[in-house]
Design a protein around this motif. Structure first.
Motif, PDB file in Angstrom:
ATOM      1  N   LEU A   9       0.831  -1.201   0.000  1.00 50.43           N
ATOM      2  CA  LEU A   9       0.000   0.000   0.000  1.00 50.43           C
ATOM      3  C   LEU A   9       0.867   1.253   0.000  1.00 50.43           C
ATOM      4  O   LEU A   9       1.804   1.377   0.793  1.00 50.43           O
ATOM      5  CB  LEU A   9      -0.901  -0.003   1.243  1.00 50.43           C
ATOM      6  CG  LEU A   9      -1.717   1.264   1.512  1.00 50.43           C
ATOM      7  CD1 LEU A   9      -2.740   1.503   0.404  1.00 50.43           C
ATOM      8  CD2 LEU A   9      -2.419   1.157   2.878  1.00 50.43           C
ATOM      9  N   THR A  11       0.584   5.463   0.232  1.00 45.75           N
ATOM     10  CA  THR A  11      -0.224   6.660   0.458  1.00 45.75           C
ATOM     11  C   THR A  11       0.404   7.806  -0.313  1.00 45.75           C
ATOM     12  O   THR A  11       1.596   8.081  -0.169  1.00 45.75           O
ATOM     13  CB  THR A  11      -0.296   7.020   1.953  1.00 45.75           C
ATOM     14  OG1 THR A  11      -1.020   5.997   2.646  1.00 45.75           O
ATOM     15  CG2 THR A  11      -1.022   8.349   2.148  1.00 45.75           C
ATOM     16  N   ARG A  35      -3.581   4.744  -1.814  1.00 49.97           N
ATOM     17  CA  ARG A  35      -4.480   5.575  -1.015  1.00 49.97           C
ATOM     18  C   ARG A  35      -4.166   7.026  -1.379  1.00 49.97           C
ATOM     19  O   ARG A  35      -3.107   7.553  -1.020  1.00 49.97           O
ATOM     20  CB  ARG A  35      -4.250   5.313   0.470  1.00 49.97           C
ATOM     21  CG  ARG A  35      -5.247   5.985   1.402  1.00 49.97           C
ATOM     22  CD  ARG A  35      -4.893   5.652   2.834  1.00 49.97           C
ATOM     23  NE  ARG A  35      -5.188   4.274   3.174  1.00 49.97           N
ATOM     24  CZ  ARG A  35      -4.617   3.610   4.182  1.00 49.97           C
ATOM     25  NH1 ARG A  35      -3.684   4.189   4.913  1.00 49.97           N
ATOM     26  NH2 ARG A  35      -4.960   2.372   4.426  1.00 49.97           N
ATOM     27  N   VAL A  59      -8.945   9.260  -0.031  1.00 51.02           N
ATOM     28  CA  VAL A  59      -9.296   9.457   1.378  1.00 51.02           C
ATOM     29  C   VAL A  59      -9.053  10.920   1.732  1.00 51.02           C
ATOM     30  O   VAL A  59      -8.239  11.597   1.111  1.00 51.02           O
ATOM     31  CB  VAL A  59      -8.469   8.547   2.315  1.00 51.02           C
ATOM     32  CG1 VAL A  59      -8.751   7.087   2.035  1.00 51.02           C
ATOM     33  CG2 VAL A  59      -6.979   8.853   2.188  1.00 51.02           C
ATOM     34  N   ALA A  72      -4.416   8.886   7.289  1.00 56.50           N
ATOM     35  CA  ALA A  72      -4.243   8.524   5.882  1.00 56.50           C
ATOM     36  C   ALA A  72      -3.036   7.615   5.664  1.00 56.50           C
ATOM     37  O   ALA A  72      -2.954   6.893   4.670  1.00 56.50           O
ATOM     38  CB  ALA A  72      -4.090   9.789   5.037  1.00 56.50           C
TER      39      ALA A  72
END
Length: 326
Positions: A9, A11, A35, A59, A72
């Motif tokens: 993942l 961000t 994200r 987000v 976040a």
């Protein structure tokens, strides 16, 4: 389109902007889950088709608020900070966004133990600069060096590509204005870099192909003056427009009034930026801290520009066989 997710993942703060969408596409193609941390998630829905269903999730986050930054970032394997502004408006000041905001992201990365961190700065970042933009960019770099010594910092020159703020702005101006201004005589040197090449560099850094704790300077294959950039644009869009010298003092005077507009075409701070060349340093070239050092063959302006400025031609994309407009 990626056929399988790799389980990691990332961000991305500021993912809904011009550069952000290209970086997110590059990450999605590699199989990362993304994200996209933005102030208004409802304005970032255009990012979701860049990946498979569920791969990209907008987000809410405001880098001026450390709690929202932490929310976040939780669970992320890598963090990319792209947030920056070209002019100030309301609470979105250079200090709040590019200095304090960067400090928040860097500090939370350290607190949460995120090991792979990428921060986007700019060539010309200098704490001694007369430009507040450049000074706060330098402050942002220092924040990441302080909290995340292994962070990779990218300093691009002027970035071009679809939705850019340079060629699109002057192309639109050429449609209605009898002449185009050359601030400071158009002598400022740029090393325009294609947005897709910057996105590839960032994605390779997330992959682990960049040297941790290094500041890279990203420029295209050619150095061009401000005047030469406009000449190339006018040739591509097949328009004849005189280029008129606008001395720095006059540009600064006009910018004082222009910067009061909602989306100012020129600000006093931007005039200050144009007083210094914006090119990759010789030291960065010698040390391989460039696109070439990352194994990326940079695209030229001429190779990319025709693909997105045809809307500024006198008769659109079907102008190729027509004579130049008078």
């Amino acid at each position: 389109m990626a056929t399988a997710l790799n389980g990691k993942l990332v961000t991305v703060f500021g993912g809904s902007g011009f550069l952000g969408r290209h970086i997110i596409r590059a990450l999605a193609l590699r199989g990362y889950r993304v994200r996209a941390a933005v102030r208004r998630p409802e304005n970032a829905e255009h990012l979701q088709p860049l990946g498979v269903v569920g791969q990209i999730m907008p987000v809410q986050a405001n880098i001026r608020n450390r709690d929202s930054v932490a929310n976040a970032m939780r669970g992320a394997d890598a963090v990319i900070n792209l947030v920056g502004i070209l002019h100030q408006s309301g609470k979105q000041t250079f200090d709040a966004v590019q200095a304090e905001g960067a400090e928040n992201v860097a500090a939370v990365c350290a607190e949460l133990g995120v090991s792979r961190v990428v921060h986007l700065s700019a060539i010309g970042a200098d704490e001694k600069s007369s430009s507040m933009y450049a000074r706060t960019k330098a402050a942002g770099e220092n924040a990441f060096k302080k909290h995340c010594p292994e962070a990779i910092i990218f300093r691009p020159s002027i970035v071009f590509g679809p939705e850019d703020d340079f060629f699109n702005r002057f192309g639109a101006m050429a449609r209605i204005a009898p002449a185009l201004p050359l601030v400071g005589g158009g002598k400022t040197k740029f090393q325009p870099v294609f947005v897709g090449d910057v996105a590839e560099a960032v994605a390779r850094a997330v992959d682990g192909e960049a040297v941790p704790g290094t500041t890279y300077e990203l420029g295209g294959p050619e150095v061009r003056t401000f005047k030469e950039c406009l000449q190339i644009l006018l040739k591509v869009i097949r328009r004849r427009r005189p280029l008129v010298n606008l001395p720095f003092k006059m540009a600064r005077f006009q910018a004082r009034f222009m910067q009061l507009l909602p989306n100012p075409p020129l600000t006093v701070d931007q005039v200050e930026l144009l007083k210094a060349d914006n090119v990759v340093s010789q030291q960065a070239q010698d040390e391989g801290r460039t696109l070439q050092g990352l194994g990326i063959a940079a695209h030229t302006i001429e190779a990319i520009l025709p693909s997105y400025v045809d809307k500024f031609m006198p008769h659109g994309q079907y102008d190729a066989r027509r004579p130049l407009e008078d």
